[in-house]
Design an enzyme around this catalytic site. Structure first.
Site, mmCIF file in Angstrom:
data_model
loop_
_atom_site.group_PDB
_atom_site.id
_atom_site.type_symbol
_atom_site.label_atom_id
_atom_site.label_comp_id
_atom_site.label_asym_id
_atom_site.label_seq_id
_atom_site.Cartn_x
_atom_site.Cartn_y
_atom_site.Cartn_z
ATOM 1 N N GLU A 147 0.838 -1.651 -0.179
ATOM 2 C CA GLU A 147 -0.240 0.884 0.216
ATOM 3 C C GLU A 147 0.424 1.278 -0.165
ATOM 4 O O GLU A 147 0.736 2.081 0.877
ATOM 5 C CB GLU A 147 -0.882 -0.402 1.148
ATOM 6 C CG GLU A 147 -2.060 -1.056 1.008
ATOM 7 C CD GLU A 147 -3.433 -0.392 1.852
ATOM 8 O OE1 GLU A 147 -3.128 0.075 2.645
ATOM 9 O OE2 GLU A 147 -4.425 -1.171 1.797
ATOM 10 N N GLU B 181 -6.800 -7.725 0.239
ATOM 11 C CA GLU B 181 -7.392 -7.699 0.631
ATOM 12 C C GLU B 181 -8.726 -6.743 0.632
ATOM 13 O O GLU B 181 -8.593 -6.736 -0.458
ATOM 14 C CB GLU B 181 -6.852 -6.623 1.614
ATOM 15 C CG GLU B 181 -5.185 -6.526 2.805
ATOM 16 C CD GLU B 181 -4.672 -5.527 3.487
ATOM 17 O OE1 GLU B 181 -5.783 -5.039 3.818
ATOM 18 O OE2 GLU B 181 -3.673 -5.141 3.472
HETATM 19 C C1 BGP Z 1 -4.767 -1.753 4.745
HETATM 20 C C2 BGP Z 1 -3.834 -2.389 5.378
HETATM 21 C C3 BGP Z 1 -3.730 -3.570 6.844
HETATM 22 C C4 BGP Z 1 -4.688 -3.079 7.434
HETATM 23 C C5 BGP Z 1 -6.572 -2.520 6.241
HETATM 24 C C6 BGP Z 1 -7.384 -2.071 7.232
HETATM 25 O O1 BGP Z 1 -4.662 -0.475 4.764
HETATM 26 O O2 BGP Z 1 -3.010 -3.060 4.347
HETATM 27 O O3 BGP Z 1 -3.114 -2.934 6.937
HETATM 28 O O4 BGP Z 1 -5.116 -2.823 8.799
HETATM 29 O O5 BGP Z 1 -6.076 -1.809 5.308
HETATM 30 O O6 BGP Z 1 -7.334 -0.802 7.453
HETATM 31 P P1 BGP Z 1 -7.731 -0.681 9.460
HETATM 32 O O7 BGP Z 1 -7.118 -1.571 9.929
HETATM 33 O O8 BGP Z 1 -7.308 0.662 9.157
HETATM 34 O O9 BGP Z 1 -9.470 -1.074 9.459
#
Ligand code: BGP
Length: 482
Positions: free
Chosen positions: A165, A379
């Site tokens: 990311e 994801e």
């Molecule tokens: C993405 C990341 C993850 C994850 C997810 C959810 O940006 O790669 O690491 O955590 O988002 O985001 P958050 O944890 O802020 O809800």
């Protein structure tokens, strides 16, 4: 008839600092996330990364549960500071052994590892030594670490995702990198960090191509498709500008080996463009350093509208820290270019992320049309408050609905000819959120802990666990059975 292509990989994702815990065990030293999360504990009461979901001690049990769901893949990341506690130098034998054990256990269970080399957790030693990603030296040190890992696992790991990311790191740099106070107002540094990451991911791609027989490499990008607020041609231009700066600026590097022109011009005009040294552009353009696939982290879509010249500039969108709808602290505004806004057609999560499974199909088709490279979902998920009932159940029908609609959207894209390799929702089990602690949960498996108390991190199958098992069993054909 509704099945996914043969060999399609079904699994789920995690990242090291969010799931492993054992932050200072067996020779591991701090990563910048251990420091950042200590701070969010003090500031917001969110859990630290010290224990997280304690996968370090539960990995066999976790893999057993993955096996029970029928996973054919697991996407996870390596904690650089577990393997090289000081970033470079001597390897930590116990640290590397943990990943050998993890990968061996996955392989024993016919679960294909998708390994991410870097997921926000730079060794703290490198931050102290020279400021971490702010300093170009990090590219050489990343190369040292990456070549060690790729060489070590070249026979066990085929799929390598390089950096997680970059676009989100640019947007939310203080959550994803340790940024000292004196640098905070220097926004050019965000793009300088990104440039260093572009060099690092290109080198990692090249190493995979050199070292791993049949190996495939690509970045994992946080990607939200962008819609225009209305059909006013000005909003359409705003959408195109936002698309250039927020998305194409990254994907063009991965596949075309160069920076997107419109985005780069915008950055130059605003004094934000990275310093590029001799040889950098040649490295990015080297076909051997090009990506084989794009791994996508997709949660939401975004919306843009025209922004008149003379409007107040707000460089970056805000974040919702409270988990109450509407508490997002603002939208990015670029006069004469674009302004981000809420999409009135879409509902949101409690953290203001637009819920938009249709956007998944749009994103896949759009990216495949433009780059013609295989895609994988590393994801995709719904952050929510889950309730553990007194009889030990989690009835997360909202999550099932979200995942089902996204899987349908992926299938529609596949039916239109898009090559999708894998679906790995976020997350295999509950873990530490990057911005909202333990209350915002994503897992198929509940982890019994709170922000304040790690308890025993007992694993509990959610309703979505049983549902996803049926989805995998039927290779995506049975999406409605509970
Ligand atoms: C993405 C990341 C993850 C994850 C997810 C959810 O940006 O790669 O690491 O955590 O988002 O985001 P958050 O944890 O802020 O809800």
């Amino acid at each position: 008839m509704n099945e996914f292509p043969k060999g399609f990989l079904w699994g789920a994702s995690t990242s090291a600092y969010q799931v492993e815990g054992a932050a200072y065990e067996d020779g591991k030293k701090a990563s910048q996330q251990d420091i950042i999360n200590k701070d969010s504990f003090l500031q917001y009461g969110f859990a630290t990364a010290d224990v997280a979901s304690d996968q370090y001690h539960h990995y066999k049990e976790d893999i057993e549960l993955m096996k029970e769901m029928g996973f054919s893949t697991y996407r996870f990341s390596i904690a650089w500071s577990r393997v090289f506690p000081d970033g470079v130098g001597e390897v930590n034998e116990k640290g590397i052994q943990y990943y050998r054990n993890l990968i061996e256990e996955l392989r024993k269970n016919q679960i294909e590892p998708i390994v991410t080399l870097y997921h926000y957790d730079l060794p703290w030693a490198l931050v102290e030594k020279y400021g971490g990603w702010l300093n170009r030296q990090v590219v050489a040190d990343f190369t040292y670490y990456a070549s060690y890992m790729i060489n070590e696992f070249k026979d066990q790991v085929k799929y390598w995702t390089t950096i997680n990311e970059q676009s989100i790191i640019v947007q939310y740099w203080t959550q994803k990198c340790y940024i000292p106070d004196e640098v905070l107002s220097d926004n050019q540094k965000r793009y300088q960090i990104n440039h260093h990451m572009n060099l690092a991911q290109a080198i990692a791609n090249r190493l995979v191509h050199e070292l791993v027989p049949g190996g495939l490499a690509g970045a994992a990008l946080g990607y939200s498709p962008i819609y225009p607020l209305t059909s006013d041609p000005k909003d359409l231009m705003a959408m195109q500008n936002a698309q250039a700066l927020r998305n194409d600026y990254y994907t063009d590097v991965y596949f075309k080996g160069r920076y997107n022109t419109a985005a780069h011009i915008y950055l130059e005009e605003h004094g934000l463009a990275p310093v590029i040294e001799d040889g950098d552009l040649e490295l990015l353009a080297d076909p051997a350093a090009s990506s084989d696939f794009l791994a996508l982290n997709n949660y939401a879509s975004e919306c843009a509208k025209w922004c008149e010249h003379g409007t107040k500039q707000i460089q970056w969108s805000g974040v919702n820290r409270t988990g109450q709808k509407g508490d997002i602290s603002g939208f990015e505004t670029h006069p004469g270019f674009y302004e981000m806004c809420a999409n009135p057609k879409l509902d949101t999560t409690d953290w203001d992320w637009a819920i938009d499974p249709q956007g998944m199909e749009y994103m896949l088709r759009d990216l495949y049309n433009r780059y013609n490279k295989p895609l994988m979902i590393t994801e995709n998920g719904l952050g929510s408050y889950d309730v553990l009932t007194e009889d030990g159940k989690v009835h997360d029908t909202y999550r099932i609905d979200f995942l089902r609609e996204n899987i349908k959207a992926i299938k529609r894209a596949i039916d239109q000819g898009v090559e999708v390799l894998a679906y790995c929702p976020w997350s295999a089990l509950d873990l530490l959120s990057t911005s909202n602690g333990m209350k915002k949960r994503y897992g198929l498996i509940y982890v019994d802990r709170s922000d304040e108390d790690p308890k025993n991190c007992t694993r509990i199958r959610k309703d979505s666990f049983y549902w996803y098992k049926k989805v995998i069993e039927s290779n995506g054909a049975k999406l409605d059975e509970k």
